[in-house]
Every structure is written in C-alpha cells, then in structure tokens.
Design a protein around this motif. Sequence first.
Motif, PDB file in Angstrom:
ATOM      1  N   ASP A  18      -3.888 -28.589  91.503  1.00 47.63           N
ATOM      2  CA  ASP A  18      -3.038 -28.296  92.651  1.00 47.63           C
ATOM      3  C   ASP A  18      -1.708 -29.042  92.583  1.00 47.63           C
ATOM      4  OD1 ASP A  18      -4.881 -26.566  93.708  1.00 47.63           O
ATOM      5  OD2 ASP A  18      -5.767 -28.038  95.082  1.00 47.63           O
ATOM      6  N   LEU A  19      -1.623 -30.033  91.696  1.00 45.67           N
ATOM      7  CA  LEU A  19      -0.382 -30.784  91.515  1.00 45.67           C
ATOM      8  C   LEU A  19       0.543 -30.127  90.493  1.00 45.67           C
ATOM      9  CD1 LEU A  19      -1.804 -34.433  91.480  1.00 45.67           C
ATOM     10  CD2 LEU A  19      -0.680 -33.239  93.367  1.00 45.67           C
ATOM     11  N   LEU A  20       0.204 -28.928  90.063  1.00 42.36           N
ATOM     12  CA  LEU A  20       1.028 -28.231  89.060  1.00 42.36           C
ATOM     13  C   LEU A  20       2.492 -28.084  89.459  1.00 42.36           C
ATOM     14  CD1 LEU A  20      -1.186 -25.448  87.453  1.00 42.36           C
ATOM     15  CD2 LEU A  20       0.481 -26.883  86.266  1.00 42.36           C
ATOM     16  N   PRO A  21       2.805 -27.731  90.712  1.00 46.54           N
ATOM     17  CA  PRO A  21       4.234 -27.649  91.070  1.00 46.54           C
ATOM     18  C   PRO A  21       4.969 -28.965  90.861  1.00 46.54           C
ATOM     19  CG  PRO A  21       2.919 -26.506  92.703  1.00 46.54           C
ATOM     20  CD  PRO A  21       1.952 -27.243  91.820  1.00 46.54           C
TER      21      PRO A  21
ATOM     22  N   TYR B 244       3.947 -20.524  88.411  1.00 47.22           N
ATOM     23  CA  TYR B 244       2.501 -20.432  88.297  1.00 47.22           C
ATOM     24  C   TYR B 244       1.815 -21.373  89.275  1.00 47.22           C
ATOM     25  CZ  TYR B 244      -2.196 -21.346  86.553  1.00 47.22           C
ATOM     26  OH  TYR B 244      -3.551 -21.539  86.470  1.00 47.22           O
ATOM     27  N   GLY B 245       2.309 -22.619  89.360  1.00 46.22           N
ATOM     28  CA  GLY B 245       1.701 -23.590  90.254  1.00 46.22           C
ATOM     29  C   GLY B 245       1.768 -23.170  91.710  1.00 46.22           C
ATOM     30  N   VAL B 246       2.910 -22.626  92.126  1.00 47.61           N
ATOM     31  CA  VAL B 246       3.063 -22.175  93.511  1.00 47.61           C
ATOM     32  C   VAL B 246       2.148 -20.984  93.796  1.00 47.61           C
ATOM     33  CG1 VAL B 246       4.666 -21.150  95.170  1.00 47.61           C
ATOM     34  CG2 VAL B 246       5.408 -23.070  93.738  1.00 47.61           C
ATOM     35  N   LEU B 247       2.109 -20.028  92.868  1.00 40.89           N
ATOM     36  CA  LEU B 247       1.255 -18.855  93.059  1.00 40.89           C
ATOM     37  C   LEU B 247      -0.223 -19.247  93.049  1.00 40.89           C
ATOM     38  CD1 LEU B 247       3.208 -16.305  90.865  1.00 40.89           C
ATOM     39  CD2 LEU B 247       2.775 -16.101  93.322  1.00 40.89           C
ATOM     40  N   ARG B 248      -0.568 -20.266  92.276  1.00 37.19           N
ATOM     41  CA  ARG B 248      -1.962 -20.729  92.263  1.00 37.19           C
ATOM     42  C   ARG B 248      -2.338 -21.300  93.629  1.00 37.19           C
ATOM     43  NH1 ARG B 248      -5.264 -24.971  91.527  1.00 37.19           N
ATOM     44  NH2 ARG B 248      -7.147 -24.604  90.294  1.00 37.19           N
ATOM     45  N   LEU B 249      -1.415 -22.046  94.242  1.00 34.79           N
ATOM     46  CA  LEU B 249      -1.676 -22.581  95.579  1.00 34.79           C
ATOM     47  C   LEU B 249      -1.833 -21.453  96.596  1.00 34.79           C
ATOM     48  CD1 LEU B 249       0.788 -25.623  95.733  1.00 34.79           C
ATOM     49  CD2 LEU B 249      -1.689 -25.687  95.421  1.00 34.79           C
ATOM     50  N   ILE B 250      -0.969 -20.434  96.482  1.00 37.68           N
ATOM     51  CA  ILE B 250      -1.063 -19.285  97.390  1.00 37.68           C
ATOM     52  C   ILE B 250      -2.390 -18.570  97.203  1.00 37.68           C
ATOM     53  CG2 ILE B 250      -0.063 -17.024  97.940  1.00 37.68           C
ATOM     54  CD1 ILE B 250       2.673 -18.210  97.186  1.00 37.68           C
ATOM     55  N   ASP B 251      -2.793 -18.391  95.943  1.00 36.01           N
ATOM     56  CA  ASP B 251      -4.050 -17.700  95.647  1.00 36.01           C
ATOM     57  C   ASP B 251      -5.254 -18.460  96.207  1.00 36.01           C
ATOM     58  OD1 ASP B 251      -5.752 -15.750  94.170  1.00 36.01           O
ATOM     59  OD2 ASP B 251      -6.279 -17.525  93.001  1.00 36.01           O
ATOM     60  N   GLY B 252      -5.142 -19.790  96.280  1.00 35.70           N
ATOM     61  CA  GLY B 252      -6.272 -20.595  96.737  1.00 35.70           C
ATOM     62  C   GLY B 252      -6.314 -20.837  98.235  1.00 35.70           C
ATOM     63  N   LEU B 253      -5.412 -20.204  98.982  1.00 29.71           N
ATOM     64  CA  LEU B 253      -5.389 -20.413 100.429  1.00 29.71           C
ATOM     65  C   LEU B 253      -6.682 -19.953 101.106  1.00 29.71           C
ATOM     66  CD1 LEU B 253      -1.705 -19.422 101.342  1.00 29.71           C
ATOM     67  CD2 LEU B 253      -2.711 -21.723 101.246  1.00 29.71           C
TER      68      LEU B 253
END
Length: 199
Positions: free
Chosen positions: A160-163, A22-31
């Motif tokens: 953004d620190l979720l990963p 989820y954390g990685v996909l959230r970062l990708i979504d926020g690009l």
Amino acid sequence: MTPTTRIPRVLSILIPSLLLCYGVLRLIDGLDGDHGPGLAWNLGHTFFLAAFLLLGVFLVELRRLVPPATAPMRVAAGTATIAGVFGAACFVWVILGDLFPGLAESAPLPEPLKLASPLVFQLGLLTLVTMLAAARPRRLPVWSPPLVFLTFGLIMVNLDLLPLAAICLLAGLAPLARNRTPLTRDNTPDIQARPTVRL
C-alpha cells in the motif's frame, strides 16, 4: 541532447510515474477490502507491466552511462545489468500471469525465481545507481542510491506504500533528467558539444 542520454532522461521520469499510477489504482481497487479482477486492477497492472518492460531498457541505458574506468568496474556493471534485466523479466512474467490467469496456470514462474528475482532486480538497479553516483563526472547525486534503497524498503514493508515508494524513486532518478552533460558512445564527455568561450 544526444540519443545516448535522451532515453534515460525520459525513462527516469516515466517509470516512476507509471509505478505511481499503479500504486494509486491498487489503493482504489482495494477500497472494497479485496484486490482482484476489475477495471482498476487491470489498468493498474497494465501500468505495472509497462513500468517493468521499460525498466529492462532503463537498466541497459544506465550501463551505458557508467564510465569504463577499470576492468573490474566494467565486469561489475555488466553483471548488475544482466541481473537487473533478468529480475525485471521475472516481474514481467508474474504480471502477465496476473493479467491472464490462464498463463499463470499453464506457465507459472518457478518458486525459486519468484523468491530470488526481486532481490536480483533490486541489487542490479541499486548497483548501477551507486556507480553513477560515484562516477567522475558524477551522473547522480550521492542521495540517489539511498532513495532507491528506500523505495525497495517501502514496497517490502507494505504494498500500500507503493505511491510513496514511486515518489522516492522519482526523487532518486529525476536528476538524470536534469543532467545536461553530453556523452559520446564511449561514455566520455563530448568536449566538442560544449560551446567555446572566446576571450
């Protein structure tokens, strides 16, 4: 491996892995500078939803691993479990609202619960982890509660620190996956399950 311990062993690895996804996909979504509906958003929230559904199960399983030492300890463990499961259920409610905007509009989580549920969930999980770290025999190492606490702290600082938070949670809970002490239903070591040493 008994059924009593198999589930927490699997979930101690699976839940942080889902949160990491989820954390990685959230970062990708926020690009693109925005977080919103789309493939990465929906897939990430699906992982997030699965993680909190499993966290409810995980809390109950952790409660079963806490030795029934004294009545106050049993009450504390039971209260922590109820609080944690309630908090996880509130998270599920919010995540479903993110995935289905119509649900969020028709049945939003009340604001007091939205504010209190993260703290209630964190206190419940951290209490059970601390009990397992203090138990005899020890079910978790002494550094597991600080790592779980650090997990929550990182998320509060910045989503953004979720990963990184998921990795901390994995490090804190992973010892459960390596713990090979068979337990009976009353949470005491199963002596008969151990091999007999003949001299």
